[in-house]
Scaffold this motif. Structure first.
Motif, PDB file in Angstrom:
ATOM      1  N   MET A 106       3.399   5.068 -10.274  1.00 23.24           N
ATOM      2  CA  MET A 106       3.716   4.412  -8.999  1.00 23.24           C
ATOM      3  C   MET A 106       2.585   4.620  -7.985  1.00 23.24           C
ATOM      4  O   MET A 106       2.208   3.689  -7.266  1.00 23.24           O
ATOM      5  CB  MET A 106       5.035   4.945  -8.434  1.00 23.24           C
ATOM      6  N   GLN A 107       2.040   5.828  -7.941  1.00 20.81           N
ATOM      7  CA  GLN A 107       0.974   6.130  -6.982  1.00 20.81           C
ATOM      8  C   GLN A 107      -0.285   5.325  -7.287  1.00 20.81           C
ATOM      9  O   GLN A 107      -0.895   4.756  -6.388  1.00 20.81           O
ATOM     10  CB  GLN A 107       0.669   7.627  -7.009  1.00 20.81           C
ATOM     11  N   THR A 108      -0.677   5.265  -8.569  1.00 21.01           N
ATOM     12  CA  THR A 108      -1.885   4.504  -8.904  1.00 21.01           C
ATOM     13  C   THR A 108      -1.671   3.004  -8.711  1.00 21.01           C
ATOM     14  O   THR A 108      -2.587   2.300  -8.283  1.00 21.01           O
ATOM     15  CB  THR A 108      -2.371   4.804 -10.339  1.00 21.01           C
ATOM     16  N   ASN A 109      -0.467   2.523  -9.004  1.00 20.19           N
ATOM     17  CA  ASN A 109      -0.182   1.105  -8.754  1.00 20.19           C
ATOM     18  C   ASN A 109      -0.226   0.797  -7.261  1.00 20.19           C
ATOM     19  O   ASN A 109      -0.706  -0.263  -6.850  1.00 20.19           O
ATOM     20  CB  ASN A 109       1.165   0.706  -9.343  1.00 20.19           C
ATOM     21  N   ALA A 110       0.266   1.722  -6.443  1.00 17.16           N
ATOM     22  CA  ALA A 110       0.212   1.538  -4.985  1.00 17.16           C
ATOM     23  C   ALA A 110      -1.240   1.490  -4.513  1.00 17.16           C
ATOM     24  O   ALA A 110      -1.605   0.641  -3.687  1.00 17.16           O
ATOM     25  CB  ALA A 110       0.976   2.651  -4.274  1.00 17.16           C
ATOM     26  N   LEU A 111      -2.066   2.385  -5.033  1.00 19.14           N
ATOM     27  CA  LEU A 111      -3.491   2.373  -4.673  1.00 19.14           C
ATOM     28  C   LEU A 111      -4.138   1.058  -5.069  1.00 19.14           C
ATOM     29  O   LEU A 111      -4.894   0.471  -4.296  1.00 19.14           O
ATOM     30  CB  LEU A 111      -4.220   3.534  -5.353  1.00 19.14           C
ATOM     31  N   ARG A 112      -3.832   0.608  -6.276  1.00 22.53           N
ATOM     32  CA  ARG A 112      -4.390  -0.663  -6.756  1.00 22.53           C
ATOM     33  C   ARG A 112      -3.962  -1.812  -5.840  1.00 22.53           C
ATOM     34  O   ARG A 112      -4.762  -2.671  -5.489  1.00 22.53           O
ATOM     35  CB  ARG A 112      -3.925  -0.917  -8.202  1.00 22.53           C
TER      36      ARG A 112
END
Length: 138
Positions: free
Chosen positions: A21-27
Motif C-alpha cells: 500500500m505504501q509503495t503504491n501510494a508513492l507511485r
C-alpha cells in the motif's frame, strides 16, 4: 497454537500488505507530478531517488512533498526490514518472479492496463506462495 516454520504469520502478511500500500501510494503521488515509477518494491526503490533528484533540479516538486516522500521511503524501508526478519517465505518466490519478469523486460509498464495486469499477476503469485506454505505446513 504454535507458529510453524515457513508459514507466514498474520502479522507478516499484514506487513507485506502495508508495504504494498505504501509503495503504491508513492507511485500514485509521483505520477500526479508526471513521474512514472516502475512496479515492484525493489524496482521502485532503485528508481525513486534518481527521479526525486531530477524533479527537484527541474523544480517540478514542492519542497514539502520531497520531505514527505523521503519520510514515506523511511517507513517503507522499516517495513521491509520487519518483513525480512520475520522469515516471510513468499519473498523467495516473489524474487524469482521479479527476476524472470526483469529478464524478459516485462517490468517496464507501458500502459495503465499493463500496470493493472502486472499488479494482479504479482498478487496471484503472492497468493500461490501463501497457499503453498499453508499446504506444506500440514
Amino acid at each position: 497454537m504454535p507458529i510453524q516454520a515457513g508459514v507466514p504469520t498474520p502479522a507478516t502478511r499484514q506487513l507485506v500488505k502495508m508495504r504494498i500500500m505504501q509503495t503504491n501510494a508513492l507511485r500514485g503521488i509521483m505520477s500526479e507530478f508526471g513521474i512514472e515509477l516502475p512496479v515492484g518494491h525493489s524496482q521502485l526503490l532503485k528508481a525513486i531517488q534518481a527521479e526525486l533528484a531530477k524533479a527537484q533540479q527541474e523544480d517540478r516538486l514542492p519542497a514539502d512533498l520531497v520531505v514527505s516522500v523521503q519520510e514515506q521511503l523511511k517507513r517503507v524501508d522499516a517495513l521491509h526490514e520487519d518483513i525480512e526478519h520475520s522469515g516471510h517465505p513468499e519473498r523467495y518466490l516473489l524474487a524469482f518472479v521479479y527476476g524472470q519478469l526483469g529478464e524478459h523486460d516485462l517490468l517496464r509498464v507501458r500502459a495503465d492496463a499493463e500496470k493493472f495486469m502486472l499488479l494482479a499477476a504479482l498478487n496471484l503469485v503472492e497468493c500461490v506462495a501463501y497457499v503453498g506454505a499453508q499446504l506444506q505446513s500440514k
